[in-house]
Motif scaffolding. Structure first.
Motif, PDB file in Angstrom:
ATOM      1  N   GLU A 192       3.015  16.374  -0.736  1.00  0.00           N
ATOM      2  CA  GLU A 192       4.323  15.759  -0.937  1.00  0.00           C
ATOM      3  C   GLU A 192       5.048  15.722   0.399  1.00  0.00           C
ATOM      4  OE1 GLU A 192       8.411  16.137  -3.631  1.00  0.00           O
ATOM      5  OE2 GLU A 192       6.731  17.545  -3.932  1.00  0.00           O
ATOM      6  N   SER A 197       2.740   9.987   6.039  1.00  0.00           N
ATOM      7  CA  SER A 197       1.606   9.427   5.318  1.00  0.00           C
ATOM      8  C   SER A 197       0.593  10.506   4.973  1.00  0.00           C
ATOM      9  CB  SER A 197       0.940   8.328   6.160  1.00  0.00           C
ATOM     10  OG  SER A 197       1.826   7.247   6.381  1.00  0.00           O
ATOM     11  N   THR A 210       2.391  12.418  -3.224  1.00  0.00           N
ATOM     12  CA  THR A 210       3.664  11.729  -3.350  1.00  0.00           C
ATOM     13  C   THR A 210       4.309  11.625  -1.982  1.00  0.00           C
ATOM     14  OG1 THR A 210       3.993  12.670  -5.552  1.00  0.00           O
ATOM     15  CG2 THR A 210       5.918  11.731  -4.470  1.00  0.00           C
ATOM     16  N   THR A 211       4.821  10.436  -1.663  1.00  0.00           N
ATOM     17  CA  THR A 211       5.581  10.255  -0.435  1.00  0.00           C
ATOM     18  C   THR A 211       6.679   9.232  -0.683  1.00  0.00           C
ATOM     19  OG1 THR A 211       5.485   9.635   1.907  1.00  0.00           O
ATOM     20  CG2 THR A 211       3.953   8.528   0.427  1.00  0.00           C
ATOM     21  N   HIS A 212       7.801   9.417  -0.017  1.00  0.00           N
ATOM     22  CA  HIS A 212       8.895   8.465  -0.168  1.00  0.00           C
ATOM     23  C   HIS A 212       8.719   7.292   0.800  1.00  0.00           C
ATOM     24  CE1 HIS A 212      12.876   7.217  -1.525  1.00  0.00           C
ATOM     25  NE2 HIS A 212      13.130   6.878  -0.276  1.00  0.00           N
ATOM     26  N   ASN A 213       8.553   7.594   2.072  1.00  0.00           N
ATOM     27  CA  ASN A 213       8.334   6.561   3.089  1.00  0.00           C
ATOM     28  C   ASN A 213       7.012   6.852   3.786  1.00  0.00           C
ATOM     29  OD1 ASN A 213      10.951   5.266   2.744  1.00  0.00           O
ATOM     30  ND2 ASN A 213      11.806   7.050   3.779  1.00  0.00           N
ATOM     31  N   SER A 215       2.388   5.832   3.569  1.00  0.00           N
ATOM     32  CA  SER A 215       1.244   5.343   2.807  1.00  0.00           C
ATOM     33  C   SER A 215       0.376   6.505   2.339  1.00  0.00           C
ATOM     34  CB  SER A 215       0.408   4.380   3.660  1.00  0.00           C
ATOM     35  OG  SER A 215      -0.096   5.052   4.811  1.00  0.00           O
ATOM     36  N   ILE A 216      -0.421   6.219   1.315  1.00  0.00           N
ATOM     37  CA  ILE A 216      -1.398   7.178   0.799  1.00  0.00           C
ATOM     38  C   ILE A 216      -2.755   6.488   0.799  1.00  0.00           C
ATOM     39  CG2 ILE A 216      -2.123   8.559  -1.182  1.00  0.00           C
ATOM     40  CD1 ILE A 216       0.839   8.677  -2.014  1.00  0.00           C
ATOM     41  N   THR A 230       4.254   6.422  -4.188  1.00  0.00           N
ATOM     42  CA  THR A 230       5.054   6.256  -2.978  1.00  0.00           C
ATOM     43  C   THR A 230       6.171   5.260  -3.255  1.00  0.00           C
ATOM     44  OG1 THR A 230       5.051   5.623  -0.640  1.00  0.00           O
ATOM     45  CG2 THR A 230       3.485   4.497  -2.075  1.00  0.00           C
ATOM     46  N   THR A 251       3.913   2.393  -6.760  1.00  0.00           N
ATOM     47  CA  THR A 251       4.746   2.231  -5.573  1.00  0.00           C
ATOM     48  C   THR A 251       5.896   1.300  -5.910  1.00  0.00           C
ATOM     49  OG1 THR A 251       4.802   1.523  -3.256  1.00  0.00           O
ATOM     50  CG2 THR A 251       3.309   0.344  -4.720  1.00  0.00           C
TER      51      THR A 251
END
Length: 276
Positions: A192, A197, A210-213, A215-216, A230, A251
């Protein structure tokens, strides 16, 4: 000259490493030939907050578990440095953050420009030195180099550090505010990050990213349960025939690409983006 602290495990075999470091870089190498885990925390700085953080690092070993706590270096974020301005007998430190407008005794801030004691100190985002002002910096970046035996696991908590893992781990739990993770193979991944990324070559069993800004990207997904979410960024997952069960990719602003997952229960959703 530099500052460093090193800990070598007294217990042989796999290590459960719990590492917390605010800023800098974390480099983890999994060595199948390694008998004892090893952690080295170092910086080129010999004094100042960065050097103090390295020197005050605490190692706590209990059986095969190792907790490493690196104090916040107070160096102003991911850049690993801060700026100090000395005027007369006063010292002012700038360690990150954004201030647009404000005043205090002897200090005026307007649209990011700063005057101290009537002298223009910051203009257009750059620190300038007029006559009578001395400008200096606390430089140095903290680096944590880790050697882990096979079958080890990693918990990493950070504000701004970038993490790189070479080799295969049992599990990775990555929690960052502004930091990215790049890793090889792992059985269980929990990641997280707010701004950063997640790039992992292979996930063998479970995926929760999980990421806000940011890529995964999962190069090869062999798992039985997977979720990637994301807000602003792309999700790319390549499933293998060994994968089973459910796989979710969501996303808000970004594209989703899931390949080789025709045999899985796949759920995808995006508000502004493409799915293919």
């Amino acid at each position: 000259m530099s500052s460093e602290k090193t800990h070598v495990m007294t217990t042989a075999g796999a290590v459960e490493l719990d590492l917390s470091v605010s800023n800098g870089a974390v480099n983890v190498t999994v060595d199948p030939n390694a008998v004892h885990g090893r952690v080295r925390v170092h910086t080129s700085a010999t004094e100042g907050p960065v050097a103090d953080a390295v020197n005050d690092t605490k190692f706590t070993e209990h059986g095969g578990q190792l907790t490493v706590s690196v104090p916040d270096d107070l160096a102003g974020g991911s850049s690993g440095g801060s700026t100090t301005v000395q005027i007369g007998g006063s010292t002012f430190s700038f360690g990150g953050g954004v201030v647009n407008t404000g005043t205090m005794t002897g200090v005026t801030i307007s649209d990011g420009d700063i005057w101290i004691g009537g002298q223009h100190i910051v203009a257009g985002g750059q620190v300038i030195a007029q006559q009578g002002a001395s400008v200096g910096g606390a430089t140095g970046t903290i680096t944590v180099d880790v050697i882990l035996p096979a079958a080890s696991s990693l918990i990493l908590s950070t504000k701004n550090a970038q993490a790189t893992v070479r080799g295969d781990l049992e599990s990775i739990r990555f929690d960052a505010r502004n930091g990215s993770l790049q890793a090889g193979g792992v059985k269980v991944l929990e990641a997280e990050t707010h701004n950063g990324s997640v790039l992992v070559d292979t996930v063998h069993e479970e995926l929760e990213a999980t990421t806000h800004n940011g890529s995964i990207t999962i190069g090869a997904y062999n798992g039985r349960r997977g979720s990637a979410r994301t807000h602003n960024g792309d999700v790319t997952i390549s499933a293998t025939p060994a994968s089973t069960g459910k796989l979710a990719a969501r996303t808000h602003n970004g594209n989703i690409r899931v390949r080789g997952a025709g045999h899985l229960d796949v759920k995808t959703a995006t508000h502004n983006g493409r799915v293919w």
